[in-house]
Each structure stands twice: as C-alpha cells, then as structure tokens.
Design an enzyme around this catalytic site. Structure first.
Site, PDB file in Angstrom:
ATOM      1  N   GLU A 135      91.940  30.810  67.934  1.00  0.00           N
ATOM      2  CA  GLU A 135      92.822  30.291  68.836  1.00  0.00           C
ATOM      3  C   GLU A 135      94.768  30.327  67.399  1.00  0.00           C
ATOM      4  O   GLU A 135      95.197  30.726  67.031  1.00  0.00           O
ATOM      5  CB  GLU A 135      92.394  29.354  69.371  1.00  0.00           C
ATOM      6  CG  GLU A 135      93.678  28.519  69.976  1.00  0.00           C
ATOM      7  CD  GLU A 135      94.125  29.476  71.073  1.00  0.00           C
ATOM      8  OE1 GLU A 135      92.910  29.659  72.100  1.00  0.00           O
ATOM      9  OE2 GLU A 135      95.124  29.341  71.938  1.00  0.00           O
ATOM     10  N   ASP A 195      88.948  22.107  73.516  1.00  0.00           N
ATOM     11  CA  ASP A 195      88.605  23.353  75.073  1.00  0.00           C
ATOM     12  C   ASP A 195      87.658  23.515  74.356  1.00  0.00           C
ATOM     13  O   ASP A 195      86.773  24.288  74.887  1.00  0.00           O
ATOM     14  CB  ASP A 195      90.219  23.858  74.832  1.00  0.00           C
ATOM     15  CG  ASP A 195      91.106  23.033  74.939  1.00  0.00           C
ATOM     16  OD1 ASP A 195      90.961  21.906  75.941  1.00  0.00           O
ATOM     17  OD2 ASP A 195      92.294  24.214  75.092  1.00  0.00           O
ATOM     18  N   LEU A 252      92.863  25.613  82.311  1.00  0.00           N
ATOM     19  CA  LEU A 252      92.226  25.205  82.335  1.00  0.00           C
ATOM     20  C   LEU A 252      91.057  25.998  80.853  1.00  0.00           C
ATOM     21  O   LEU A 252      90.160  26.268  81.359  1.00  0.00           O
ATOM     22  CB  LEU A 252      91.275  25.502  83.665  1.00  0.00           C
ATOM     23  CG  LEU A 252      92.505  25.512  84.853  1.00  0.00           C
ATOM     24  CD1 LEU A 252      91.701  26.351  86.266  1.00  0.00           C
ATOM     25  CD2 LEU A 252      92.286  23.770  84.792  1.00  0.00           C
ATOM     26  N   SER A 297      91.534  29.212  79.334  1.00  0.00           N
ATOM     27  CA  SER A 297      90.569  30.552  79.874  1.00  0.00           C
ATOM     28  C   SER A 297      90.727  31.022  77.867  1.00  0.00           C
ATOM     29  O   SER A 297      88.901  31.648  77.937  1.00  0.00           O
ATOM     30  CB  SER A 297      91.174  31.667  80.718  1.00  0.00           C
ATOM     31  OG  SER A 297      93.101  31.600  80.104  1.00  0.00           O
TER      32      SER A 297
HETATM   33  C1  GLA Z   1      95.136  22.487  74.578  1.00  0.00           C
HETATM   34  C2  GLA Z   1      94.900  22.501  73.402  1.00  0.00           C
HETATM   35  C3  GLA Z   1      94.237  20.989  73.442  1.00  0.00           C
HETATM   36  C4  GLA Z   1      94.453  19.854  73.415  1.00  0.00           C
HETATM   37  C5  GLA Z   1      95.710  20.098  74.852  1.00  0.00           C
HETATM   38  C6  GLA Z   1      96.695  18.900  75.338  1.00  0.00           C
HETATM   39  O1  GLA Z   1      94.975  22.628  75.476  1.00  0.00           O
HETATM   40  O2  GLA Z   1      94.148  23.545  73.560  1.00  0.00           O
HETATM   41  O3  GLA Z   1      93.799  21.379  71.654  1.00  0.00           O
HETATM   42  O4  GLA Z   1      95.740  19.633  72.412  1.00  0.00           O
HETATM   43  O5  GLA Z   1      96.015  21.511  74.502  1.00  0.00           O
HETATM   44  O6  GLA Z   1      95.649  17.536  75.769  1.00  0.00           O
END
Ligand code: GLA
Length: 393
Positions: free
Chosen positions: A160, A172, A125, A127
């Site tokens: 990240e 995300d 999700l 975080s």
């Molecule tokens: C993770 C990554 C995203 C995306 C998803 C898969 O959540 O952080 O950038 O690539 O996987 O859709």
C-alpha cells in the site's frame, strides 16, 4: 460456500481448466480510533461480511496470469521482477505484495489467479487491504512458505505504501487478517499486541451509510496529516526527548507549548491525543455494556475529525447531523481515512428502516445522490475456503 466463492471457483475452472485453492479476505469497519494507528495509538476494528475472494493454482507453464473479475481484464506477471505498472492500476496492489515475497527471498512458483468480491471500492471499507492481504495469504498457502500472519500483514502494508502510494497505518491489514467472528480487535498499534472483545450490541446493530463520494484529496491529504503529526512530534521532542510519537504526548504538554505550534498542527495533535485516550475509555464502555457512553464517544470522534483533524466533508457531516435526530441512534461518525466513504452508526434494530429511509431521502434532497446502506456482520479474518464451505484459519 457463499455465492462469491462459488463464482470465483467457476470462473477459475473456465479460464484455467483446473481446481483453484480458494482464499477469502474481508473488508473492515472501525468502531473507534481513527487516524490513531500511524501515531502508535489504539484502534478498534473488526472484519466484516464483505470480502474479496482469490482462486489460485500453480501454472502449468512458466507464465503467471492474474484475472480481475471486476475489471474483466487479465495481466501477465513477471514473477521474477514484479515492478509497478502504469496500467492497469488494480494490479499494483498484487504486484507490490509479490515484490515483497521476491525481495525477501521466497520461492514463488508460476501461478494463475482469479479474484473478485463485494467490498465496495472507495467506501472506506478497506477493499485494497483485503486484496493485498488475500493475495499475500494465497501466495503463502500455495507455495507453503509458512510466513507468519504478522509478517504477511506488514508485507501487505508495504504494498500500500510503495505501490499504491498511501502511507497508511497498520489497522486495515491487521483487521482483515486477524478478524474474529463476533469480536472487535482492540489493537495497540505500537506493539501490535491485541485482544478480542466480544461485540454485544444488545438490540442495536451496525449500519454503514455510504455517501457514494470519494473526494480526490483523500490520498494526498492522508499523507499530509501524517506529516503534520510528525511535525508536532518534533516540536514536543525538543522539550520531552522521550516523545517518539503522539502516543507519548499529553494535552498538558501540548498546552504548555501551544505558542510554538502552527495552529493547524496544534489542532491535529490535539485530536490525536484525545482520540488515543478516547479509544481506551470506549473499549471499557463496550466491555461494561454501556453502549450509550460508547455512542457519545463516537460523536466526539466525529467532531474532532471534522473540526480539528479536518478529514470529513459536507456529505459525511450531513449524515452525522441527521442521525442526531433519532433517539434510536446511539452514535454516528465518519469512518476510515475520510473525505467520503461511509459513516458508521449504532442503531436500534427496530428503528433501522425508519432511520435509513429518512437519511436516504434527506441526503438525496441535499446532494442529489442515492445513498446506500449496509447492515454489517462481524466475521473471521483472511482464511482458506474449504470446498465444503467450512473455513479454517
Ligand atoms: C485508512 C488507513 C488506515 C487508518 C485509517 C484512518 O483506512 O489505511 O491505516 O489510518 O485510514 O483511521
């Protein structure tokens, strides 16, 4: 103010004896468009009612302190030189963000900060994106730097990549910051142009089923998938120089040169090209109110993620297969990076109890694990929390 926001405020007052600025930053779901973001494709995420909350205020000394409620641990930050640390790991998400501010020449004053929330870790999700985005937003507000939101998003993504070591796409962080109550974001990850589409699920709701597993492969395999996609692009580029990413490719192009592709790379590319197309069709389904067509596409996505892209796992596959036993479920698929975390399910509201009870007991029987479910609501993106509880963006 919700209970998490008041808790963070109270903890801050207790530790630092003054009033913090409060910032909340949500986790996200993704309706469809998985692993397409780093291939310049489309995604359909939304911010949810699970969040991380920051309390932050200027420090009265030259020392800056960050306190994590979850780990009950404090860390003294060197704000002039926020380098990555081996211990504790949780602080790296914040240090990476701070490093970006310093590197880009922003004046960050010494601060005290408390943070915590209710986004389950390892459940897919996001975080970590919520932590990065919330902290970037909080530093920006506290120091009145006026850094635009899109810039904050890319700064959080940088953290990240470089401080957490996952070469994630933009989805995300974008969803956490830009989310809108009651809407999904239809995002073009190449141009970052986006539109908000009202999420009208009629008598259906979104249920997440948390496998409670996170296989250790997740980060390394994620980066491997990225490389495999890039390998596919470099093969296609020899024939079609305009192909900069899989967004520019078609299944016809792939078929024509199939012999040149290692089998795995072919499968990865096929999934991505199909998924990019599928998101566009699915977004039309949603706008037309055709939820059953939308749900079918979710199942197709899961099939591709499991069999072609190979980022699922037996626990996720099990939950998706079980969901097919219910007419009240329109669609189900693994969500996020994979190798554990949650499935996302569109379930008729009056069948939720029956559905979750069945899945919980079947899952327990198969894996001896207690599955957890979340009924999620779609909320606004990162924002300041006003003392009255009214939020502004
Ligand atoms: C993770 C990554 C995203 C995306 C998803 C898969 O959540 O952080 O950038 O690539 O996987 O859709």
């Amino acid at each position: 103010m919700d209970p998490i926001e008041s808790d963070i405020q109270a903890t801050f007052r207790k530790l630092f004896h003054n009033e913090p600025l409060l910032v909340r930053s949500p986790g996200r779901i993704n309706l469809i468009g998985e692993h397409t973001d780093y291939n310049d494709g489309f995604v359909m995420p939304a911010a949810i009612d699970k969040e991380v909350v920051f309390g932050i205020a200027p420090s009265e000394t030259s020392t800056s302190v960050i306190y994590s409620v979850k780990y009950n641990e404090r860390f003294v930050v060197d704000i002039k030189n926020p380098v990555k640390t081996d211990k504790p790991k949780w602080v790296n998400y914040l240090l990476g963000v701070l490093y970006q501010f310093v590197q880009q020449g922003h004046q960050v004053k010494p601060f005290n900060c408390v943070f915590g929330g209710d986004i389950p870790i390892g459940a897919g999700l996001s975080s970590s994106a919520a932590v990065e985005c919330g902290f970037a937003f909080a530093l920006n507000e506290l120091n009145q730097l006026n850094v635009p939101k899109v810039k904050l998003i890319t700064m959080a993504q940088w953290a990240e990549h470089n401080y957490a070591g996952v070469k994630c796409g933009i989805m995300d962080q974008f969803a956490s910051v830009m989310g809108k109550e009651g809407h999904v974001i239809v995002l073009d990850c190449r141009s970052l142009t986006h539109r908000y589409s009202p999420i009208d699920l009629q008598d259906y709701v979104i249920i997440l089923c948390d496998t409670k597993v996170k296989h250790s492969l997740v980060d390394s395999e994620y980066n491997t998938r990225r490389n495999e996609c890039e390998q596919g692009v470099s093969i296609l580029k020899k024939h079609y120089p305009f192909v900069k990413s899989l967004r520019d490719a078609t299944t016809d192009m792939l078929e024509k040169h199939r012999d040149e592709f290692p089998a795995k790379v072919y499968n990865r590319c096929l999934y991505i090209i199909q998924e990019i197309q599928r998101v566009q069709e699915a977004s039309a389904d949603l706008e037309a109110g055709d939820l059953s067509a939308f749900g079918k596409k979710m199942y197709e996505t899961h099939y591709g993620l499991s069999k072609l892209y190979e980022v699922s796992c037996k626990e996720l596959d099990f939950l998706v297969d079980e969901s097919k036993k219910f007419d009240a479920v329109l669609g189900s698929r693994m969500m996020g990076g994979g190798f554990g975390g949650c499935t996302i399910n569109i379930v008729r509201d009056n069948a939720v109890e029956e559905f979750t009870n069945h899945l919980k007991s079947a899952y327990k029987k198969a894996f001896s694990i207690d599955m957890v479910t979340y009924k999620v609501k779609v909320r606004a993106g990162t924002s300041v929390v006003l003392p009255s509880g009214v939020t502004v963006r």
